[in-house]
Design a protein around this motif. Structure first.
Motif, PDB file in Angstrom:
ATOM      1  N   VAL A 112       0.839  -1.201   0.000  1.00  0.00           N
ATOM      2  CA  VAL A 112       0.000   0.000   0.000  1.00  0.00           C
ATOM      3  C   VAL A 112       0.871   1.246   0.000  1.00  0.00           C
ATOM      4  O   VAL A 112       0.738   2.105  -0.865  1.00  0.00           O
ATOM      5  CB  VAL A 112      -0.962   0.005   1.211  1.00  0.00           C
ATOM      6  N   ALA A 113       1.784   1.354   0.978  1.00  0.00           N
ATOM      7  CA  ALA A 113       2.622   2.552   1.092  1.00  0.00           C
ATOM      8  C   ALA A 113       3.806   2.268   2.005  1.00  0.00           C
ATOM      9  O   ALA A 113       3.760   1.365   2.843  1.00  0.00           O
ATOM     10  CB  ALA A 113       1.803   3.716   1.649  1.00  0.00           C
ATOM     11  N   ARG A 114       4.842   3.044   1.830  1.00  0.00           N
ATOM     12  CA  ARG A 114       5.978   2.977   2.756  1.00  0.00           C
ATOM     13  C   ARG A 114       5.550   3.591   4.088  1.00  0.00           C
ATOM     14  O   ARG A 114       4.801   4.545   4.130  1.00  0.00           O
ATOM     15  CB  ARG A 114       7.173   3.759   2.218  1.00  0.00           C
ATOM     16  N   GLN A 115       6.082   3.003   5.161  1.00  0.00           N
ATOM     17  CA  GLN A 115       5.837   3.551   6.485  1.00  0.00           C
ATOM     18  C   GLN A 115       7.091   3.311   7.300  1.00  0.00           C
ATOM     19  O   GLN A 115       7.388   2.174   7.672  1.00  0.00           O
ATOM     20  CB  GLN A 115       4.625   2.904   7.141  1.00  0.00           C
ATOM     21  N   GLY A 116       7.821   4.355   7.570  1.00  0.00           N
ATOM     22  CA  GLY A 116       9.092   4.225   8.273  1.00  0.00           C
ATOM     23  C   GLY A 116      10.032   3.337   7.476  1.00  0.00           C
ATOM     24  O   GLY A 116      10.204   3.511   6.281  1.00  0.00           O
ATOM     25  N   MET A 117      10.641   2.341   8.135  1.00  0.00           N
ATOM     26  CA  MET A 117      11.521   1.396   7.445  1.00  0.00           C
ATOM     27  C   MET A 117      10.736   0.234   6.840  1.00  0.00           C
ATOM     28  O   MET A 117      11.295  -0.588   6.144  1.00  0.00           O
ATOM     29  CB  MET A 117      12.570   0.845   8.425  1.00  0.00           C
TER      30      MET A 117
END
Length: 190
Positions: A112-117
């Protein structure tokens, strides 16, 4: 008295996104899915991936030592597949294929999307009918993930058809459909 109702149908689309601290984004470039599970064999029927059935026997000279004996029969089994880009821990890119009658359920975690690392993902189960050559993406799949689900579904269908062709050509187990990272152990494999 409670009654057994049988296995529940799979949840086709998770109600919300999930965080995966090791999740990655794999571009949809030019790659294929390959069987990532040693010990898988080919068997009869529309679903090619099977497991050999064994029975336990006792060693004749030492009755306390059991060993497994191949029965010569197989049964359809779930398999794990992964992209053939490299051999690594894919986390959200692993797919579980499970036979369900004439269709195969493919359980994916779509990026879905990048989140943090890490990344957020959404679990989606596709229905693949190798006999009809169709892939069904659930209506509840979010529009922003539909293209990703369709592309991966077509690649999974291609893997199933390739495995059936390989089986019908006389192979007893995945060879070309086996992940390249697992082929290195056998010098006979291309």
């Amino acid at each position: 008295m409670p009654r057994y109702a049988g296995p529940a149908a799979p949840q086709l689309v998770a109600p919300q996104d999930e965080f995966d601290m090791y999740g990655i984004e794999l571009p949809l470039g030019d790659w294929s899915y390959r069987v990532d599970q040693p010990g898988t064999v080919y068997g009869a029927g529309p679903y090619p991936f099977h497991e050999p059935l064994q029975r336990t026997e006792w060693h004749p000279a030492s009755p306390l030592i059991p060993f497994q004996v191949d029965t010569g029969t197989t049964r359809p089994t779930a398999v794990r597949v992964s992209p053939d880009v490299e051999f690594r821990s894919w986390r959200n890119e692993y797919v579980s294929l499970r036979p369900a009658g004439d269709v195969v359920h493919a359980q994916l975690k779509l990026f879905v999307a990048r989140q943090g690392m890490g990344a957020t993902t959404r679990r989606v189960t596709l229905a693949i009918d190798p006999g009809a050559g169709t892939v069904t993406v659930p209506d509840a799949c979010p529009a922003r993930l539909r293209d990703q689900a369709e592309v991966k579904g077509r690649r999974l269908l291609a893997l199933l058809l390739e495995a059936r062709s390989e089986r019908d050509a006389g192979q007893d187990g995945p060879r070309l459909t086996l992940h390249p990272g697992l082929r290195n152990d056998d010098p006979e494999m291309p």
